[in-house]
Scaffold this motif. Structure first.
Motif, PDB file in Angstrom:
ATOM      1  N   ALA A 285       0.487  -1.029   0.094  1.00 43.13           N
ATOM      2  CA  ALA A 285      -0.050  -0.085   0.017  1.00 43.13           C
ATOM      3  C   ALA A 285       0.752   1.618  -0.020  1.00 43.13           C
ATOM      4  O   ALA A 285       0.819   1.938  -1.036  1.00 43.13           O
ATOM      5  CB  ALA A 285      -1.173  -0.014   1.572  1.00 43.13           C
ATOM      6  N   ALA A 286       2.137   1.534   1.139  1.00 40.41           N
ATOM      7  CA  ALA A 286       2.557   2.522   0.839  1.00 40.41           C
ATOM      8  C   ALA A 286       3.243   2.872  -0.472  1.00 40.41           C
ATOM      9  O   ALA A 286       3.262   3.659  -1.014  1.00 40.41           O
ATOM     10  CB  ALA A 286       4.181   2.405   1.899  1.00 40.41           C
ATOM     11  N   GLN A 287       3.741   2.071  -1.044  1.00 39.99           N
ATOM     12  CA  GLN A 287       4.821   1.918  -2.087  1.00 39.99           C
ATOM     13  C   GLN A 287       3.448   2.382  -3.802  1.00 39.99           C
ATOM     14  O   GLN A 287       3.752   3.106  -4.035  1.00 39.99           O
ATOM     15  CB  GLN A 287       4.911   0.556  -2.638  1.00 39.99           C
ATOM     16  CG  GLN A 287       6.428   0.408  -1.845  1.00 39.99           C
ATOM     17  CD  GLN A 287       7.039  -0.908  -2.494  1.00 39.99           C
ATOM     18  OE1 GLN A 287       6.873  -1.908  -2.930  1.00 39.99           O
ATOM     19  NE2 GLN A 287       7.922  -1.305  -1.778  1.00 39.99           N
ATOM     20  N   SER A 288       2.608   1.516  -3.397  1.00 38.39           N
ATOM     21  CA  SER A 288       0.605   1.835  -4.377  1.00 38.39           C
ATOM     22  C   SER A 288       0.733   3.527  -4.140  1.00 38.39           C
ATOM     23  O   SER A 288       0.343   3.664  -5.527  1.00 38.39           O
ATOM     24  CB  SER A 288      -0.217   0.987  -4.333  1.00 38.39           C
ATOM     25  OG  SER A 288       0.549  -0.353  -4.322  1.00 38.39           O
ATOM     26  N   ILE A 289       0.809   4.260  -3.156  1.00 30.02           N
ATOM     27  CA  ILE A 289       0.411   5.471  -3.486  1.00 30.02           C
ATOM     28  C   ILE A 289       1.901   6.243  -2.960  1.00 30.02           C
ATOM     29  O   ILE A 289       1.970   7.294  -3.855  1.00 30.02           O
ATOM     30  CB  ILE A 289      -0.007   5.350  -1.490  1.00 30.02           C
ATOM     31  CG1 ILE A 289      -1.784   4.951  -1.188  1.00 30.02           C
ATOM     32  CG2 ILE A 289      -0.131   7.274  -1.361  1.00 30.02           C
ATOM     33  CD1 ILE A 289      -1.800   5.022   0.096  1.00 30.02           C
ATOM     34  N   GLY A 290       3.312   6.026  -2.631  1.00 33.96           N
ATOM     35  CA  GLY A 290       4.139   6.235  -2.806  1.00 33.96           C
ATOM     36  C   GLY A 290       4.865   6.447  -4.138  1.00 33.96           C
ATOM     37  O   GLY A 290       4.791   7.951  -4.658  1.00 33.96           O
ATOM     38  N   GLU A 291       4.533   5.697  -5.035  1.00 36.15           N
ATOM     39  CA  GLU A 291       5.070   6.324  -6.296  1.00 36.15           C
ATOM     40  C   GLU A 291       4.366   6.699  -7.161  1.00 36.15           C
ATOM     41  O   GLU A 291       5.032   8.220  -7.855  1.00 36.15           O
ATOM     42  CB  GLU A 291       4.731   4.762  -6.991  1.00 36.15           C
ATOM     43  CG  GLU A 291       6.116   4.741  -7.961  1.00 36.15           C
ATOM     44  CD  GLU A 291       5.230   5.267  -9.618  1.00 36.15           C
ATOM     45  OE1 GLU A 291       5.466   6.068 -10.411  1.00 36.15           O
ATOM     46  OE2 GLU A 291       4.390   5.096  -9.404  1.00 36.15           O
TER      47      GLU A 291
ATOM     48  N   MET B  66      -7.667   2.152   1.564  1.00 38.40           N
ATOM     49  CA  MET B  66      -9.003   1.791   2.551  1.00 38.40           C
ATOM     50  C   MET B  66      -7.621   1.103   3.527  1.00 38.40           C
ATOM     51  O   MET B  66      -8.746   2.075   5.124  1.00 38.40           O
ATOM     52  CB  MET B  66      -9.438   1.556   2.095  1.00 38.40           C
ATOM     53  CG  MET B  66     -10.759   1.628   1.230  1.00 38.40           C
ATOM     54  SD  MET B  66     -11.930   0.772   0.055  1.00 38.40           S
ATOM     55  CE  MET B  66     -12.323  -1.105   1.023  1.00 38.40           C
ATOM     56  N   LEU B  67      -7.176   0.574   3.130  1.00 36.86           N
ATOM     57  CA  LEU B  67      -5.926   0.150   4.135  1.00 36.86           C
ATOM     58  C   LEU B  67      -5.121   1.144   5.323  1.00 36.86           C
ATOM     59  O   LEU B  67      -5.248   0.944   6.614  1.00 36.86           O
ATOM     60  CB  LEU B  67      -4.898  -0.953   3.833  1.00 36.86           C
ATOM     61  CG  LEU B  67      -4.144  -1.298   4.465  1.00 36.86           C
ATOM     62  CD1 LEU B  67      -4.700  -2.541   5.147  1.00 36.86           C
ATOM     63  CD2 LEU B  67      -2.762  -1.651   3.576  1.00 36.86           C
ATOM     64  N   VAL B  68      -4.932   2.407   4.528  1.00 41.43           N
ATOM     65  CA  VAL B  68      -4.288   3.289   5.006  1.00 41.43           C
ATOM     66  C   VAL B  68      -5.139   3.950   5.970  1.00 41.43           C
ATOM     67  O   VAL B  68      -5.363   4.000   7.455  1.00 41.43           O
ATOM     68  CB  VAL B  68      -4.040   3.924   4.493  1.00 41.43           C
ATOM     69  CG1 VAL B  68      -3.195   5.508   5.203  1.00 41.43           C
ATOM     70  CG2 VAL B  68      -2.934   3.778   3.450  1.00 41.43           C
TER      71      VAL B  68
END
Lengths: 408, 73
Positions: free
Chosen positions: A44-50, A265-267
């Motif tokens: 999730a972090a990478q998918s939002i971060g990139e 949603m996870l975040v």
């Protein structure tokens, strides 16, 4: 997996399907499930971060009497994730009650009621330097009420005069009066009326959920603000979680970025696990982790280690960072599982052909040089027995020779 | 709370609680939490330790069920 292991929300959908369709549905459902041990948070972090790297880094500034800056893109996303208490650009969307929805007049009235008006906005205020007087000219009833407290003599109806000995005191009063809110709701700086379909909707700059929600004439069902904290305080955690998701999705959509909503949603779920809204970062999620080492590895290392020492904290090494620090396999993916075997199924002899050595002859385990040292340390060694044992065991010739030489 | 942002909150009865804990193999302490004084469970008369079933209506995902335990404020 069996059908009864399916969560309720999925099970409901199954009811209307026939056998074949049901099987197909279940198959694709199981395929879509996340594998146990998958590092969903990291993904999730990478998918939002990139995609975040491609967003606008700009904050828009409007020059004017009051400086106004509107964060878009990354700055706004950071605001959401940090769950800031005072967002830079709070807004509300207010729908009106059913019976006055289509009435433009009523909408205007409502807008007037909401809009925050300060004293200097609607009256003339002048300092008469010659006579040490503050003259205020007004015909507004609300202002008159406020001014009653400061001055008693009502010269000529609409003109109020405040007299003070020094100019300094006068200025002080003027500043005080300038901040007096005469009408409206605190924090609502602007109100726009827009016609949507056949109903009038109010859009505001500035947000004050608590007060506006209590007002009459407002559709309580559809009132919305983009201030996460205010939503949380008036509607609870679940609404807070929803607004986090909605706002984050809005930001990403604005920038034409395609991020799966499930990551967001996870975040949002993680930000609200404790029942209140936590920021992501040292004040929130990362700062409230159970493991000392995980906290220390993020920020403020010394503080966490020192406090852990003072309190005698124990680290159970359940998470990822703490295991990286001490150099163990991390509990992710295949690292999550441990190997276990039923004792009845276990092979009688140890694997890899290692023959069992009698308990008393543990001295013979290990490298030849180590074994020699071990035997030399013994007070009295039964060399013949050792030779026998070694012959039965690993049968190392160098060791046997050495043992024979020791007999003499 | 009657707002489109607030999903439906219900208290789970004992039978369902047991079923839920078995399905996910968890203890109530491991579930996400909701404060006792949360506006979302106002009027439900929920006590500490109760499990609240939340029926969300998600954007892409559709109907989705989430659970929270009531904890002290």
């Amino acid at each position: 997996m069996i059908e009864r292991d399916i969560p309720e929300s999925i099970a409901d959908r199954l009811e209307s399907m026939d056998k074949n369709k049901r099987k197909e549905f279940l198959d694709s459902y199981h395929k879509a499930l996340v594998e146990p041990g998958e590092a969903v948070g990291t993904i999730a972090a990478q998918s939002i971060g990139e995609p975040g790297t491609q967003m606008t880094l700009r904050t828009f500034h409007y020059a004017g009497v009051v400086e106004l800056s509107v964060p878009l893109g990354l700055p706004r996303l950071i605001e959401i994730i940090d769950a800031r208490r005072n967002p830079k650009d709070p807004r509300m969307i207010i729908h009106l009650e059913k019976d006055i929805r289509k009435d433009e007049k009523k909408a205007n009235e409502m807008a007037k009621k909401l809009l925050e008006v300060f004293l200097p906005d609607i009256c003339d205020m002048k300092i008469d330097v010659k006579n040490n007087q503050l003259r205020i000219e007004t015909n507004d009833e609300d202002i008159k009420k406020v001014l009653m407290k400061y001055t008693e003599d009502e010269t000529g109806g609409d003109v109020y005069v405040i007299e003070k000995e020094s100019l300094y005191d006068l200025k002080k009063i003027q500043n005080k009066l300038a901040k007096k809110r005469i009408r409206g709701v605190k924090g609502i700086k602007k109100v726009f009326i827009r016609k949507e379909g056949d109903e009038y909707v109010l859009y505001t700059n500035g947000s004050n959920m608590k007060v506006v929600y209590g007002m009459s004439g407002i559709d309580k069902k559809r009132i919305i603000s983009n201030d996460i904290r205010q939503i949380y305080e008036t509607f609870g955690v679940e609404a807070g979680r929803n607004i986090i998701v909605n706002e984050a999705v809005k930001v990403l959509e604005d920038q034409d970025l395609d991020v799966d909503i499930r990551h967001i949603m996870l975040v949002a779920d993680q930000m609200t696990v404790t029942g209140e809204i936590q920021a992501v970062g040292r004040q929130g999620i990362s700062g409230s982790k159970e493991s000392v080492l995980a906290r220390a590895s993020f920020e403020e290392t010394e503080k966490h280690i020192l406090m852990a020492g003072l309190r005698g904290e124990v680290d159970t090494l359940d998470g990822v960072p703490e295991n990286i620090i001490i150099g163990q396999p991390i509990p992710i993916g295949t690292g999550m599982v441990k190997l276990a075997i039923k004792s009845s199924l276990a092979p009688k002899k140890p694997i890899e052909g290692k023959k069992e050595t009698a308990g008393e002859n543990k001295v013979l385990d290990g490298k030849v040089s180590d074994v020699k040292k071990k035997i030399e340390k013994l007070d009295s060694a039964d060399y013949k027995a050792l030779i026998e044992a070694e012959k039965k065991g690993e049968n190392r010739k160098t060791l046997l020779k050495w043992l024979e030489s020791q007999i003499d | 709370m009657d707002n489109e942002l607030v999903p439906k909150h219900e208290i789970l009865d004992e039978k369902e609680v047991e079923k839920l804990l078995q399905l996910y193999n968890v203890t109530p302490r491991q579930l996400p939490k909701i404060k006792e004084g949360d506006p979302g469970i106002m009027g439900l008369d929920a006590k500490i330790g109760d499990i609240i079933k939340i029926t969300r209506n998600e954007l892409v995902v559709g109907r989705n069920i989430y659970y929270r335990v009531v904890v002290r404020d």
